[in-house]
Design a protein around this motif. Structure first.
Motif, PDB file in Angstrom:
ATOM      1  N   THR A 242       3.105  13.521  -0.413  1.00  0.00           N
ATOM      2  CA  THR A 242       3.388  12.083  -0.503  1.00  0.00           C
ATOM      3  C   THR A 242       3.797  11.552   0.869  1.00  0.00           C
ATOM      4  O   THR A 242       3.335  10.504   1.313  1.00  0.00           O
ATOM      5  CB  THR A 242       4.532  11.841  -1.509  1.00  0.00           C
ATOM      6  OG1 THR A 242       4.213  12.519  -2.697  1.00  0.00           O
ATOM      7  CG2 THR A 242       4.769  10.383  -1.770  1.00  0.00           C
TER       8      THR A 242
ATOM      9  N   LYS B 187       0.832  -1.212   0.000  1.00  0.00           N
ATOM     10  CA  LYS B 187       0.000   0.000   0.000  1.00  0.00           C
ATOM     11  C   LYS B 187       0.863   1.257   0.000  1.00  0.00           C
ATOM     12  O   LYS B 187       0.614   2.194  -0.750  1.00  0.00           O
ATOM     13  CB  LYS B 187      -0.864   0.017   1.274  1.00  0.00           C
ATOM     14  CG  LYS B 187      -2.269  -0.479   1.077  1.00  0.00           C
ATOM     15  CD  LYS B 187      -3.089  -0.140   2.308  1.00  0.00           C
ATOM     16  CE  LYS B 187      -4.241  -1.116   2.440  1.00  0.00           C
ATOM     17  NZ  LYS B 187      -4.897  -1.039   3.738  1.00  0.00           N
ATOM     18  N   ILE B 188       1.881   1.273   0.887  1.00  0.00           N
ATOM     19  CA  ILE B 188       2.683   2.510   0.943  1.00  0.00           C
ATOM     20  C   ILE B 188       3.624   2.629  -0.254  1.00  0.00           C
ATOM     21  O   ILE B 188       3.933   3.728  -0.700  1.00  0.00           O
ATOM     22  CB  ILE B 188       3.425   2.715   2.302  1.00  0.00           C
ATOM     23  CG1 ILE B 188       4.224   1.492   2.703  1.00  0.00           C
ATOM     24  CG2 ILE B 188       2.480   3.152   3.399  1.00  0.00           C
ATOM     25  CD1 ILE B 188       5.019   1.695   3.992  1.00  0.00           C
TER      26      ILE B 188
ATOM     27  N   ILE C 108       1.932   4.382  -2.954  1.00  0.00           N
ATOM     28  CA  ILE C 108       1.900   5.857  -2.831  1.00  0.00           C
ATOM     29  C   ILE C 108       3.177   6.440  -3.452  1.00  0.00           C
ATOM     30  O   ILE C 108       3.158   7.416  -4.170  1.00  0.00           O
ATOM     31  CB  ILE C 108       1.775   6.278  -1.347  1.00  0.00           C
ATOM     32  CG1 ILE C 108       0.486   5.718  -0.757  1.00  0.00           C
ATOM     33  CG2 ILE C 108       1.857   7.801  -1.189  1.00  0.00           C
ATOM     34  CD1 ILE C 108       0.384   5.834   0.746  1.00  0.00           C
ATOM     35  N   ASP C 109       4.301   5.799  -3.114  1.00  0.00           N
ATOM     36  CA  ASP C 109       5.577   6.255  -3.700  1.00  0.00           C
ATOM     37  C   ASP C 109       6.513   5.057  -3.803  1.00  0.00           C
ATOM     38  O   ASP C 109       6.766   4.377  -2.810  1.00  0.00           O
ATOM     39  CB  ASP C 109       6.209   7.348  -2.826  1.00  0.00           C
ATOM     40  CG  ASP C 109       7.344   8.027  -3.549  1.00  0.00           C
ATOM     41  OD1 ASP C 109       7.118   9.093  -4.130  1.00  0.00           O
ATOM     42  OD2 ASP C 109       8.465   7.453  -3.575  1.00  0.00           O
TER      43      ASP C 109
ATOM     44  N   THR D 140      -1.411   6.576   6.038  1.00  0.00           N
ATOM     45  CA  THR D 140      -1.688   5.164   5.758  1.00  0.00           C
ATOM     46  C   THR D 140      -1.139   4.277   6.878  1.00  0.00           C
ATOM     47  O   THR D 140      -1.791   3.329   7.323  1.00  0.00           O
ATOM     48  CB  THR D 140      -1.073   4.768   4.405  1.00  0.00           C
ATOM     49  OG1 THR D 140      -1.488   5.718   3.442  1.00  0.00           O
ATOM     50  CG2 THR D 140      -1.467   3.384   3.971  1.00  0.00           C
TER      51      THR D 140
ATOM     52  N   LYS E  95       0.826  11.329   3.114  1.00  0.00           N
ATOM     53  CA  LYS E  95      -0.038  10.194   2.736  1.00  0.00           C
ATOM     54  C   LYS E  95       0.512   8.889   3.317  1.00  0.00           C
ATOM     55  O   LYS E  95      -0.234   8.062   3.831  1.00  0.00           O
ATOM     56  CB  LYS E  95      -0.082  10.065   1.202  1.00  0.00           C
ATOM     57  CG  LYS E  95      -1.382  10.540   0.617  1.00  0.00           C
ATOM     58  CD  LYS E  95      -1.432  10.115  -0.843  1.00  0.00           C
ATOM     59  CE  LYS E  95      -2.306  11.071  -1.627  1.00  0.00           C
ATOM     60  NZ  LYS E  95      -2.124  10.968  -3.045  1.00  0.00           N
ATOM     61  N   VAL E  96       1.834   8.748   3.232  1.00  0.00           N
ATOM     62  CA  VAL E  96       2.461   7.530   3.769  1.00  0.00           C
ATOM     63  C   VAL E  96       2.223   7.463   5.275  1.00  0.00           C
ATOM     64  O   VAL E  96       1.822   6.425   5.821  1.00  0.00           O
ATOM     65  CB  VAL E  96       3.978   7.499   3.438  1.00  0.00           C
ATOM     66  CG1 VAL E  96       4.679   6.368   4.178  1.00  0.00           C
ATOM     67  CG2 VAL E  96       4.191   7.363   1.940  1.00  0.00           C
TER      68      VAL E  96
END
Ligand SMILES: Nc1ncnc2c1ncn2[C@@H]1O[C@H](COP(=O)(O)OP(=O)(O)OP(=O)(O)O)[C@@H](O)[C@H]1O
Ligand SMILES: [Mg+2]
Length: 310
Positions: free
Chosen positions: A272, A248-249, A252-253, A279, A275-276
């Protein structure tokens, strides 16, 4: 007027019977050093640093390319008046005192006695050697010898100073003293050209650096350009990150990686990173800390040198 400019400078040493063995000590090296900066020429042993300086000083002849000091070819007869030089592994006659070394080289430069005495007092003070001026250099430590060497390189009040491995073999306290002297010289408006394989040294004081490898320039830039390229964030956490969460992470990146229970992200974008973090938290992970980690010049240097493609 730039203190140092080279264009496509190349030096080939040939040796052996019929000069069959060739070493390309410098290969197409183009470098510009600006006024008033500390410039670091970096590279592992044998990269060509000393050869580069020796060509600029007219000690070694170039094979091809161009080299100039203050917009004049290096062969110009008056150019050396503006230049000081501390050679690698220099040796002075051991029976001389510290001030004796400066007197000797000052007289060689043709400086009048009155000016020379004044200059010697100032230089000894600059390099913190006034206390030991009357001691024979035989008794000096490596750090003291290098400081006298720097004073000697400055005896003719040069605008540009070449220092070949000035901190080699000097202990950490001595190295710090030398760095401080170089900073003081820059503050006085001098241009300093530093050769070193001790990267951590150069990182602290140089304004710009060029890295040589086997005679070729593999990177040039400001210290910031070298270090920010490898900027990373480091997240310390508590909890288990399973494969699903990692996916999942990473979605993101894709720079996200985990190592020894720490998450590293090299994304520059703050959203970014957030977001990490979100999450991680929404999946029950406790974020203990997050820190920005800049790679040292040493890290980026070692990466460059080890990179077989460069
Ligand atoms: N006079 C010479 N004759 C033949 N080869 C030479 C000569 N001087 C240097 N070389 C070679 O040229 C290359 C570059 O040497 P140089 O001394 O310039 O490297 P350097 O970067 O200063 O290394 P160090 O960090 O060990 O001081 C090396 O392969 C060296 O062996
Ligand atoms: Mg050298």
């Amino acid at each position: 007027m730039q203190p140092v400019v080279t264009h496509h400078l190349t030096k080939i040493f040939s040796s052996g019977l019929l000069k069959r063995f060739e070493v390309r000590a410098l290969d197409d090296v183009s470098i510009t050093v600006h006024n008033g900066e500390i410039f670091g020429l970096l590279g592992p042993n044998g990269a060509g640093k000393t050869t580069f300086v020796r060509i600029l000083l007219g000690i070694t002849h170039k094979t091809s390319g161009e080299a100039s000091l203050f917009d004049k070819p290096t062969s110009h007869y008056r150019i050396k008046e503006k230049v000081g030089f501390l050679p690698e592994n220099h040796r002075y006659p051991m029976q001389l005192t510290g001030e004796g070394v400066l007197h000797y080289f000052g007289s060689l430069s043709g400086i009048g006695r009155f000016t020379l005495n004044k200059r010697i007092d100032e230089l000894l003070q600059l390099v913190n050697m006034t206390k030991w001026r009357k001691m024979k250099i035989r008794k000096y430590s490596k750090g003291m010898l290098q400081r006298i060497g720097i004073a000697q390189a400055l005896i003719n009040d040069p605008e540009l100073i070449f220092l070949d491995e000035p901190t080699d073999g000097v202990d950490p306290v001595g190295r710090k003293e030398i760095r401080d002297i170089l900073k003081r010289l820059r503050d006085e408006g001098k241009t300093i050209f530093l050769n070193s394989h001790l990267l951590s040294e150069v990182e602290v004081i140089s304004d710009r650096v060029t890295v040589l490898k086997q005679g070729k320039v593999i990177k040039s830039g400001t210290i910031d350009e070298f270090t920010t390229a490898a900027e990373e964030y480091e997240i310390q956490y508590e909890g288990d990150i399973d494969g699903e969460l990692l996916n999942k992470i990473q979605a993101i990146d894709n720079s996200v990686r985990t190592e020894n229970g720490i998450i590293f992200i090299s994304a520059k974008n703050k959203e970014t990173i957030n977001k990490v973090l979100d999450t991680l938290r929404s999946n029950g992970i406790f974020v203990k800390s997050m820190a920005q980690r800049k790679s040292t010049l040493e890290d980026s240097f070692i990466n460059l040198i080890n990179d077989e493609t460069t």
